[in-house]
Enzyme design. Structure first.
Site, PDB file in Angstrom:
ATOM      1  N   ARG A  33     -10.015  11.602  -9.412  1.00 11.47           N
ATOM      2  CA  ARG A  33      -8.445  10.610  -9.709  1.00 11.47           C
ATOM      3  C   ARG A  33      -8.595   9.676 -11.056  1.00 11.47           C
ATOM      4  O   ARG A  33      -8.386   9.010 -10.961  1.00 11.47           O
ATOM      5  CB  ARG A  33      -8.936  10.389  -8.881  1.00 11.47           C
ATOM      6  N   LYS A  35      -2.020  16.041   0.787  1.00 11.52           N
ATOM      7  CA  LYS A  35      -3.323  17.062  -0.062  1.00 11.52           C
ATOM      8  C   LYS A  35      -4.165  17.487   1.040  1.00 11.52           C
ATOM      9  O   LYS A  35      -4.481  18.842   1.210  1.00 11.52           O
ATOM     10  CB  LYS A  35      -4.026  16.054  -1.283  1.00 11.52           C
ATOM     11  N   ARG A  68      -9.146   5.576  10.345  1.00 10.83           N
ATOM     12  CA  ARG A  68      -9.097   5.007   8.808  1.00 10.83           C
ATOM     13  C   ARG A  68      -9.104   3.829   8.350  1.00 10.83           C
ATOM     14  O   ARG A  68      -7.799   3.527   8.857  1.00 10.83           O
ATOM     15  CB  ARG A  68      -8.773   6.142   8.010  1.00 10.83           C
ATOM     16  N   ARG A  79      -1.948  -1.085  -2.716  1.00  9.33           N
ATOM     17  CA  ARG A  79      -2.966  -0.903  -3.828  1.00  9.33           C
ATOM     18  C   ARG A  79      -3.638   0.389  -4.226  1.00  9.33           C
ATOM     19  O   ARG A  79      -3.459   0.969  -5.389  1.00  9.33           O
ATOM     20  CB  ARG A  79      -4.451  -2.004  -3.202  1.00  9.33           C
ATOM     21  N   ARG A  83      -0.722   7.546  10.299  1.00  7.15           N
ATOM     22  CA  ARG A  83      -1.631   7.695  10.473  1.00  7.15           C
ATOM     23  C   ARG A  83      -2.870   7.364  10.196  1.00  7.15           C
ATOM     24  O   ARG A  83      -3.433   7.630  11.291  1.00  7.15           O
ATOM     25  CB  ARG A  83      -2.789   8.776   8.735  1.00  7.15           C
TER      26      ARG A  83
HETATM   27  P1  B4P Z   1      -2.935  13.545   4.306  1.00 11.25           P
HETATM   28  O1  B4P Z   1      -2.367  15.720   4.264  1.00 11.25           O
HETATM   29  O2  B4P Z   1      -3.865  13.487   5.180  1.00 11.25           O
HETATM   30  O3  B4P Z   1      -2.760  13.113   3.271  1.00 11.25           O
HETATM   31  P2  B4P Z   1      -4.270  12.882   1.502  1.00 11.25           P
HETATM   32  O4  B4P Z   1      -3.141  13.197   0.209  1.00 11.25           O
HETATM   33  O5  B4P Z   1      -5.347  14.130   2.053  1.00 11.25           O
HETATM   34  O6  B4P Z   1      -4.929  11.065   1.456  1.00 11.25           O
HETATM   35  P3  B4P Z   1      -5.148  10.608   0.853  1.00 11.25           P
HETATM   36  O7  B4P Z   1      -5.525  10.835  -1.059  1.00 11.25           O
HETATM   37  O8  B4P Z   1      -4.878   9.122   1.250  1.00 11.25           O
HETATM   38  O9  B4P Z   1      -7.366  11.113   1.313  1.00 11.25           O
HETATM   39  P4  B4P Z   1      -8.024  10.408   0.392  1.00 11.25           P
HETATM   40  O10 B4P Z   1      -9.366  11.550   1.448  1.00 11.25           O
HETATM   41  O11 B4P Z   1      -7.927  11.822  -0.540  1.00 11.25           O
HETATM   42  O12 B4P Z   1      -1.409  13.594   4.708  1.00 11.25           O
HETATM   43  C1  B4P Z   1      -1.265  11.853   5.340  1.00 11.25           C
HETATM   44  C2  B4P Z   1      -0.226  12.004   6.473  1.00 11.25           C
HETATM   45  O13 B4P Z   1       1.159  12.271   6.443  1.00 11.25           O
HETATM   46  C3  B4P Z   1      -1.195  12.248   7.347  1.00 11.25           C
HETATM   47  O14 B4P Z   1      -0.978  11.736   8.821  1.00 11.25           O
HETATM   48  C4  B4P Z   1      -0.524  13.338   7.630  1.00 11.25           C
HETATM   49  O15 B4P Z   1      -0.290  14.575   9.329  1.00 11.25           O
HETATM   50  C5  B4P Z   1       1.197  12.884   7.356  1.00 11.25           C
HETATM   51  N1  B4P Z   1       1.837  14.346   6.470  1.00 11.25           N
HETATM   52  C6  B4P Z   1       1.553  15.641   6.061  1.00 11.25           C
HETATM   53  N2  B4P Z   1       1.768  16.093   5.889  1.00 11.25           N
HETATM   54  C7  B4P Z   1       3.529  16.117   6.040  1.00 11.25           C
HETATM   55  C8  B4P Z   1       4.729  16.272   5.909  1.00 11.25           C
HETATM   56  N3  B4P Z   1       5.249  17.531   5.463  1.00 11.25           N
HETATM   57  N4  B4P Z   1       5.752  15.926   6.250  1.00 11.25           N
HETATM   58  C9  B4P Z   1       5.330  14.510   7.034  1.00 11.25           C
HETATM   59  N5  B4P Z   1       4.019  13.838   7.549  1.00 11.25           N
HETATM   60  C10 B4P Z   1       2.873  14.694   6.918  1.00 11.25           C
HETATM   61  O16 B4P Z   1      -8.755   9.465  -0.056  1.00 11.25           O
HETATM   62  C11 B4P Z   1      -9.391   8.615   1.295  1.00 11.25           C
HETATM   63  C12 B4P Z   1     -10.315   7.521  -0.945  1.00 11.25           C
HETATM   64  O17 B4P Z   1     -11.404   7.736  -0.816  1.00 11.25           O
HETATM   65  C13 B4P Z   1      -9.226   6.620  -1.542  1.00 11.25           C
HETATM   66  O18 B4P Z   1      -8.166   5.658  -1.563  1.00 11.25           O
HETATM   67  C14 B4P Z   1     -10.926   6.498  -2.592  1.00 11.25           C
HETATM   68  O19 B4P Z   1     -11.115   5.107  -2.027  1.00 11.25           O
HETATM   69  C15 B4P Z   1     -11.597   7.609  -1.507  1.00 11.25           C
HETATM   70  N6  B4P Z   1     -11.724   8.729  -2.890  1.00 11.25           N
HETATM   71  C16 B4P Z   1     -11.435   9.940  -2.636  1.00 11.25           C
HETATM   72  N7  B4P Z   1     -11.706  10.834  -3.864  1.00 11.25           N
HETATM   73  C17 B4P Z   1     -11.946   9.993  -4.571  1.00 11.25           C
HETATM   74  C18 B4P Z   1     -12.570  10.471  -6.223  1.00 11.25           C
HETATM   75  N8  B4P Z   1     -12.381  11.254  -6.516  1.00 11.25           N
HETATM   76  N9  B4P Z   1     -12.709   9.509  -6.663  1.00 11.25           N
HETATM   77  C19 B4P Z   1     -12.724   8.228  -6.159  1.00 11.25           C
HETATM   78  N10 B4P Z   1     -12.455   7.338  -4.706  1.00 11.25           N
HETATM   79  C20 B4P Z   1     -12.063   8.862  -4.040  1.00 11.25           C
END
Ligand code: B4P
Length: 192
Positions: free
Chosen positions: A89, A14, A134, A145, A128
């Site tokens: 979420r 995302k 992180r 989890r 990552r």
């Molecule tokens: P990212 O792009 O970093 O993944 P993400 O979906 O944004 O991550 P996430 O859901 O963990 O994060 P968030 O900050 O929202 O990609 C992951 C990895 O894959 C990277 O290393 C990237 O380089 C690689 N990648 C990407 N595309 C690729 C491809 N096509 N091929 C190969 N590799 C690829 O959430 C973090 C925490 O914050 C949650 O667990 C929660 O505790 C809290 N939180 C956030 N929003 C919340 C909400 N609305 N409510 C409650 N808690 C919340």
């Protein structure tokens, strides 16, 4: 305005795709993960509270997250549209977001859902962890989890928007550029 939710499990890309979509379309980015991490970096009261939940792979309480999002919407009245990344979420967050947008006579136009198999999510989080610093990426129990929380609490958000016919699923497996191209095609199809 054209308002989009980029949806998907943890590690589905995302954040990666949001950066590219913002550069192309000029959305205002609202990543609750980034907002929370910046509160943690600033050692604010909110950040200290959020850190305990995030380190364990749990969701931060709805009211904390909804308040943060409300601030960004109120302070950005004249944007092309919002791109919500990692929010909502929970179903409660989805209902709250709809209510916030209604106050501004806006709504969600489209939810783009990234589909990525669980084994790939784990591989991406492990990779990552090598560079992100992180703490929620580094521990395999926490990774599991987070995927469990996604299944139990977050998947309901897709059902919520699906009842309004707003969800389009995009294959999140493949090169970053190919996935970006598929997402762009969907946005162009819906905004013309
Ligand atoms: P990212 O792009 O970093 O993944 P993400 O979906 O944004 O991550 P996430 O859901 O963990 O994060 P968030 O900050 O929202 O990609 C992951 C990895 O894959 C990277 O290393 C990237 O380089 C690689 N990648 C990407 N595309 C690729 C491809 N096509 N091929 C190969 N590799 C690829 O959430 C973090 C925490 O914050 C949650 O667990 C929660 O505790 C809290 N939180 C956030 N929003 C919340 C909400 N609305 N409510 C409650 N808690 C919340």
């Amino acid at each position: 305005m054209f308002n989009i939710i980029l949806f998907g499990p943890p590690g589905s890309g995302k954040g990666t795709q949001s950066e590219k979509l913002i550069a192309k379309y000029g959305f205002k980015h609202i990543s609750t993960g980034d907002l929370l991490r910046s509160e943690i970096a600033g050692k604010t009261e909110l950040g200290l509270k959020a850190k305990a939940f995030m380190d364990e792979g749990k969701l931060v309480p709805d009211e904390v997250v909804i308040g943060m999002v409300d601030n960004v919407i109120v302070n950005n009245p004249a944007v092309y549209g919002f791109l919500f990344d990692g929010f909502p979420r929970t179903k409660a967050q989805a209902e709250a977001l709809d209510a916030l947008l209604r106050k501004h006579e806006e709504n969600i136009n489209l939810m783009l859902a990234l589909d990525v198999p669980e084994e790939e999510l784990i591989v991406r989080m492990i990779n990552r962890a090598k560079t992100s610093g992180r703490t929620d990426d580094a521990d395999s129990e926490v990774q599991k989890r987070r995927i469990g929380v996604y299944k139990n609490e977050t998947l309901a958000v897709a059902s919520y928007y699906d009842q309004f016919g707003k969800v389009t699923t995009v294959n999140g497996l493949g090169s970053v550029d190919d996935i970006f191209s598929a997402l762009s095609t969907e946005i162009d199809n819906h905004y013309s």
